[in-house]
Design a protein around this motif. Structure first.
Motif, PDB file in Angstrom:
ATOM      1  N   ALA A 129     -11.309  -3.007  -1.133  1.00 53.62           N
ATOM      2  CA  ALA A 129     -10.415  -1.975  -1.235  1.00 53.62           C
ATOM      3  C   ALA A 129     -10.897  -0.590  -1.269  1.00 53.62           C
ATOM      4  O   ALA A 129     -10.796   0.340  -0.676  1.00 53.62           O
ATOM      5  CB  ALA A 129      -9.411  -2.300  -2.492  1.00 53.62           C
TER       6      ALA A 129
ATOM      7  N   ASP B 234      -5.544   3.929  -8.999  1.00 54.74           N
ATOM      8  CA  ASP B 234      -4.047   3.237  -8.796  1.00 54.74           C
ATOM      9  C   ASP B 234      -3.896   2.494  -7.458  1.00 54.74           C
ATOM     10  O   ASP B 234      -3.457   1.370  -7.439  1.00 54.74           O
ATOM     11  CB  ASP B 234      -3.037   3.943  -9.158  1.00 54.74           C
ATOM     12  CG  ASP B 234      -3.060   4.507 -10.666  1.00 54.74           C
ATOM     13  OD1 ASP B 234      -3.398   3.417 -11.445  1.00 54.74           O
ATOM     14  OD2 ASP B 234      -2.695   5.241 -11.315  1.00 54.74           O
ATOM     15  N   GLU B 235      -4.439   3.359  -6.439  1.00 58.61           N
ATOM     16  CA  GLU B 235      -4.300   2.675  -5.248  1.00 58.61           C
ATOM     17  C   GLU B 235      -5.387   1.814  -4.770  1.00 58.61           C
ATOM     18  O   GLU B 235      -4.949   0.806  -3.976  1.00 58.61           O
ATOM     19  CB  GLU B 235      -4.572   3.953  -4.122  1.00 58.61           C
ATOM     20  CG  GLU B 235      -3.346   4.996  -4.057  1.00 58.61           C
ATOM     21  CD  GLU B 235      -3.759   6.242  -3.240  1.00 58.61           C
ATOM     22  OE1 GLU B 235      -3.282   6.132  -1.910  1.00 58.61           O
ATOM     23  OE2 GLU B 235      -4.176   7.225  -3.663  1.00 58.61           O
TER      24      GLU B 235
ATOM     25  N   ALA C  86      -6.312  -0.211  -7.025  1.00 53.96           N
ATOM     26  CA  ALA C  86      -5.774  -1.656  -7.916  1.00 53.96           C
ATOM     27  C   ALA C  86      -4.642  -2.265  -6.764  1.00 53.96           C
ATOM     28  O   ALA C  86      -4.510  -3.358  -6.751  1.00 53.96           O
ATOM     29  CB  ALA C  86      -5.273  -1.361  -9.255  1.00 53.96           C
ATOM     30  N   ARG C  87      -3.889  -1.272  -6.268  1.00 45.33           N
ATOM     31  CA  ARG C  87      -2.593  -1.842  -5.513  1.00 45.33           C
ATOM     32  C   ARG C  87      -3.268  -2.374  -4.309  1.00 45.33           C
ATOM     33  O   ARG C  87      -2.489  -3.768  -4.110  1.00 45.33           O
ATOM     34  CB  ARG C  87      -1.693  -0.895  -5.271  1.00 45.33           C
ATOM     35  CG  ARG C  87      -0.392  -1.330  -4.417  1.00 45.33           C
ATOM     36  CD  ARG C  87       0.361   0.021  -4.143  1.00 45.33           C
ATOM     37  NE  ARG C  87      -0.484   1.187  -3.219  1.00 45.33           N
ATOM     38  CZ  ARG C  87      -0.695   1.214  -2.140  1.00 45.33           C
ATOM     39  NH1 ARG C  87      -0.401   0.262  -1.398  1.00 45.33           N
ATOM     40  NH2 ARG C  87      -1.368   2.016  -1.519  1.00 45.33           N
ATOM     41  N   VAL C  88      -4.048  -1.941  -3.515  1.00 38.64           N
ATOM     42  CA  VAL C  88      -4.600  -2.630  -2.401  1.00 38.64           C
ATOM     43  C   VAL C  88      -5.027  -3.972  -2.580  1.00 38.64           C
ATOM     44  O   VAL C  88      -5.222  -4.910  -1.996  1.00 38.64           O
ATOM     45  CB  VAL C  88      -5.468  -1.573  -1.932  1.00 38.64           C
ATOM     46  CG1 VAL C  88      -6.048  -2.462  -0.347  1.00 38.64           C
ATOM     47  CG2 VAL C  88      -4.506  -0.520  -1.266  1.00 38.64           C
TER      48      VAL C  88
ATOM     49  N   THR D 265      -6.865   7.192  -4.941  1.00 37.65           N
ATOM     50  CA  THR D 265      -7.046   7.043  -6.654  1.00 37.65           C
ATOM     51  C   THR D 265      -7.374   5.676  -7.058  1.00 37.65           C
ATOM     52  O   THR D 265      -6.999   4.621  -6.154  1.00 37.65           O
ATOM     53  CB  THR D 265      -5.702   7.412  -7.111  1.00 37.65           C
ATOM     54  OG1 THR D 265      -4.756   6.469  -6.953  1.00 37.65           O
ATOM     55  CG2 THR D 265      -5.292   8.842  -6.886  1.00 37.65           C
TER      56      THR D 265
ATOM     57  N   GLY E 126      -4.728  -5.825  -5.212  1.00 39.44           N
ATOM     58  CA  GLY E 126      -3.843  -6.783  -5.860  1.00 39.44           C
ATOM     59  C   GLY E 126      -4.207  -6.975  -7.088  1.00 39.44           C
ATOM     60  O   GLY E 126      -3.945  -8.253  -7.590  1.00 39.44           O
TER      61      GLY E 126
ATOM     62  N   ALA F 163      -9.519  -3.320 -11.772  1.00 40.46           N
ATOM     63  CA  ALA F 163     -10.092  -2.640 -10.833  1.00 40.46           C
ATOM     64  C   ALA F 163     -11.309  -1.535 -11.682  1.00 40.46           C
ATOM     65  O   ALA F 163     -12.495  -1.354 -10.825  1.00 40.46           O
ATOM     66  CB  ALA F 163      -9.140  -1.562  -9.974  1.00 40.46           C
TER      67      ALA F 163
ATOM     68  N   TYR G 178     -12.561   5.257  -1.459  1.00 42.01           N
ATOM     69  CA  TYR G 178     -12.708   5.699  -2.790  1.00 42.01           C
ATOM     70  C   TYR G 178     -13.827   5.917  -3.224  1.00 42.01           C
ATOM     71  O   TYR G 178     -14.908   5.418  -3.203  1.00 42.01           O
ATOM     72  CB  TYR G 178     -11.864   4.508  -3.517  1.00 42.01           C
ATOM     73  CG  TYR G 178     -11.889   4.862  -4.952  1.00 42.01           C
ATOM     74  CD1 TYR G 178     -10.918   5.783  -5.699  1.00 42.01           C
ATOM     75  CD2 TYR G 178     -12.789   4.175  -5.995  1.00 42.01           C
ATOM     76  CE1 TYR G 178     -11.190   6.084  -7.083  1.00 42.01           C
ATOM     77  CE2 TYR G 178     -12.567   4.534  -7.322  1.00 42.01           C
ATOM     78  CZ  TYR G 178     -11.960   5.354  -7.847  1.00 42.01           C
ATOM     79  OH  TYR G 178     -11.732   5.666  -9.035  1.00 42.01           O
TER      80      TYR G 178
ATOM     81  N   SER H  15      -4.971  -5.472 -11.515  1.00 42.26           N
ATOM     82  CA  SER H  15      -4.733  -4.481 -12.580  1.00 42.26           C
ATOM     83  C   SER H  15      -5.496  -3.194 -12.421  1.00 42.26           C
ATOM     84  O   SER H  15      -6.579  -3.453 -12.085  1.00 42.26           O
ATOM     85  CB  SER H  15      -4.475  -4.919 -13.884  1.00 42.26           C
ATOM     86  OG  SER H  15      -5.755  -5.242 -14.467  1.00 42.26           O
ATOM     87  N   ARG H  16      -5.019  -1.968 -12.936  1.00 40.83           N
ATOM     88  CA  ARG H  16      -5.903  -1.068 -12.960  1.00 40.83           C
ATOM     89  C   ARG H  16      -7.307  -1.129 -13.611  1.00 40.83           C
ATOM     90  O   ARG H  16      -8.029  -0.708 -13.204  1.00 40.83           O
ATOM     91  CB  ARG H  16      -5.046   0.376 -13.255  1.00 40.83           C
ATOM     92  CG  ARG H  16      -5.695   1.517 -13.467  1.00 40.83           C
ATOM     93  CD  ARG H  16      -4.889   2.586 -13.874  1.00 40.83           C
ATOM     94  NE  ARG H  16      -5.406   4.087 -13.579  1.00 40.83           N
ATOM     95  CZ  ARG H  16      -6.577   4.665 -14.152  1.00 40.83           C
ATOM     96  NH1 ARG H  16      -6.935   4.062 -15.187  1.00 40.83           N
ATOM     97  NH2 ARG H  16      -6.690   5.743 -13.689  1.00 40.83           N
TER      98      ARG H  16
END
Length: 345
Positions: free
Chosen positions: A53, A19-20, A22-24, A17, A26, A32, A59, A28-29
Motif C-alpha cells: 500500500a 489512514d489511506e 490502512a484502508r488500502v 495519509t 485492509g 499500519a 506514502y 487498522s491504522r
C-alpha cells in the motif's frame, strides 16, 4: 500565478495519509503504523499488505510526528575531540567519516558533526548531547581521562568510542590492534638490518600512542635491541619534523625510525632529506595508518595498516544496535593491523 498556487494546494491535499494506507492494506491504522515503523506484533501478511500500500500510494511518513511518538531524533552525533585545523589536516578523520557514512546507509538516520576544541567547548557539547538533541554519540580521538564518555553514558545516552579509553568507563569501543602494529614495525626494521632504531611515538595522553609505543618496545626487546631514542609528538607532520630534528641531534647514528602515524613519518622524512640522509639507504622509515599519504610519499612509505573505514563502520553499527536495544553485543572490538612494505624501508 494564482493557478500555480492552486496547483500546489491541490497537490498537498492529494498527499496520501496513514489512514489511506490502512484502508488500502485492509488493516487498522495502528497496525499500519506499527508495520511502517518496523515494530513487532504485526503478521507477515499484514506487513506485506502495508508495504504494498505504501508503494502504490507513494506514502511518505511524517518524520516529525514519528519523532514525537518515538521520542527519537533519528540522528546521531560524531564527536571529534580535536581542534578543527587538526581534523581537516589529518586524512585519518576523513576515512573515519567514510566508514561512519557507510554504517548509516539504509538506517534513515542523520549525522551531526561536532568538535570539542577546548574544555569550555567540551562542557557545552556535553550539555547539548545530554539534552536529547541526538539518539546517540560516536566519540573519536579521546585524550587522557576525558570525562565526556562517562557524562554521556550516565545521562542514559547510547555511546560508542573509537579507540580504547584511558579512563575507566563502562562504554563500548572499537579499536585497532595498535600494540601488535608497533611490534610489527620494530620487527620489520630489524629484519631490514637496521642497528640503531628510534621511534617518534604518539601523545602520552592517547591510548593509540601508548599502545603503539608499547608494541614497538616489545618488538625491540624480542630482537634484543636497545632503542636508539624515543621522542613523543602529536600525530601531526610538524610534530614529526620537530621530533626527527631532536632525534638526529641526540642520536646522529640512527638508521631506522618508526613514526606512530603517517603524518609524523612524512614530517620526519622531510627533515631527513634536509639533513642529507637518504631514504632508505641511510635511514629506513616506517609509518602507521597506511593512509593515502603513504602511497604518495617520496619514496612511498612503509606503513602499518589499520582498517580505519571498517572501524568507523563498526562503531556506527554498534551504536545503532545499542539505540535499538539489541541484546548480546560485545563490549569492545579489536581489529587487526598489518604491515605494508614500500620503498621507504
Amino acid at each position: 500565478m494564482a493557478g500555480v498556487g492552486e496547483s500546489v494546494v491541490e497537490q498537498s491535499r492529494e498527499m496520501p495519509t496513514l489512514d489511506e494506507v490502512a484502508r488500502v492494506a485492509g488493516v487498522s491504522r495502528s497496525t499500519a503504523s506499527r508495520a511502517i515503523n518496523g515494530q513487532v506484533y504485526v503478521s507477515a501478511k499484514a506487513r506485506e499488505a502495508v508495504t504494498n500500500a505504501v508503494a502504490s500510494l507513494g506514502y511518505s511518513p511524517n518524520l516529525l510526528a514519528r519523532s514525537l511518538a518515538t521520542k527519537r531524533t533519528n540522528s546521531i552525533a560524531l564527536v571529534l575531540s580535536e581542534r578543527g585545523d587538526t581534523v581537516l589536516a589529518d586524512p585519518f578523520f576523513a576515512r573515519v567519516l567514510r566508514g561512519v557514512h557507510a554504517g548509516l546507509s539504509g538506517s534513515g538516520m542523520q549525522l551531526v558533526l561536532l568538535m570539542a576544541q577546548d574544555e569550555q567547548a567540551q562542557g557545552e557539547l556535553g550539555q547539548y548531547l545530554c539534552a536529547g538533541h541526538v539518539d546517540g554519540a560516536l566519540v573519536v580521538s579521546l585524550h587522557g581521562d576525558d570525562p565526556l564518555p562517562d557524562q554521556l553514558a550516565s545521562s542514559g545516552l547510547p555511546v560508542v568510542l573509537l579507540g580504547r579509553p584511558l579512563a575507566k568507563v563502562d562504554v563500548p569501543y572499537v579499536d585497532a590492534d595498535n600494540s601488535t602494529g608497533g611490534e610489527l614495525a620494530a620487527a620489520h626494521l630489524v629484519e631490514r638490518g637496521r642497528r640503531h632504531i628510534a621511534t617518534i611515538a604518539g601523545p602520552r595522553d592517547m591510548a593509540a600512542g601508548i599502545d603503539r609505543l608499547s608494541g614497538w618496545r616489545r618488538g625491540m626487546t624480542a630482537a634484543k635491541r636497545r632503542p636508539a631514542g624515543v621522542v613523543h609528538a602529536d600525530f601531526t607532520a610538524a610534530g614529526g619534523a620537530a621530533a626527527m630534528r631532536e632525534l638526529l641531534a641526540a642520536h646522529p647514528e640512527v638508521d631506522g625510525v618508526f613514526a606512530a602515524s603517517d603524518l609524523m613519518a612524512v614530517g620526519a622524512m622531510q627533515v631527513l632529506r634536509e639533513a642529507g640522509r637518504r631514504i632508505p639507504q641511510d635511514v629506513a622509515v616506517v609509518g602507521f595508518d597506511d593512509s593515502e599519504l603513504a602511497e604518495t610519499a617520496v619514496p612511498p612509505l612503509t606503513s602499518v595498516r589499520q582498517p580505519i573505514e571498517e572501524m568507523g563502520r563498526a562503531i556506527t553499527l554498534r551504536l545503532i544496535a545499542q539505540i535499538n536495544a539489541v541484546a548480546d553485543q560485545p563490549s569492545s572490538v579489536l581489529l587487526p593491523t598489518e604491515l605494508v612494505p614500500r620503498e621507504s624501508s
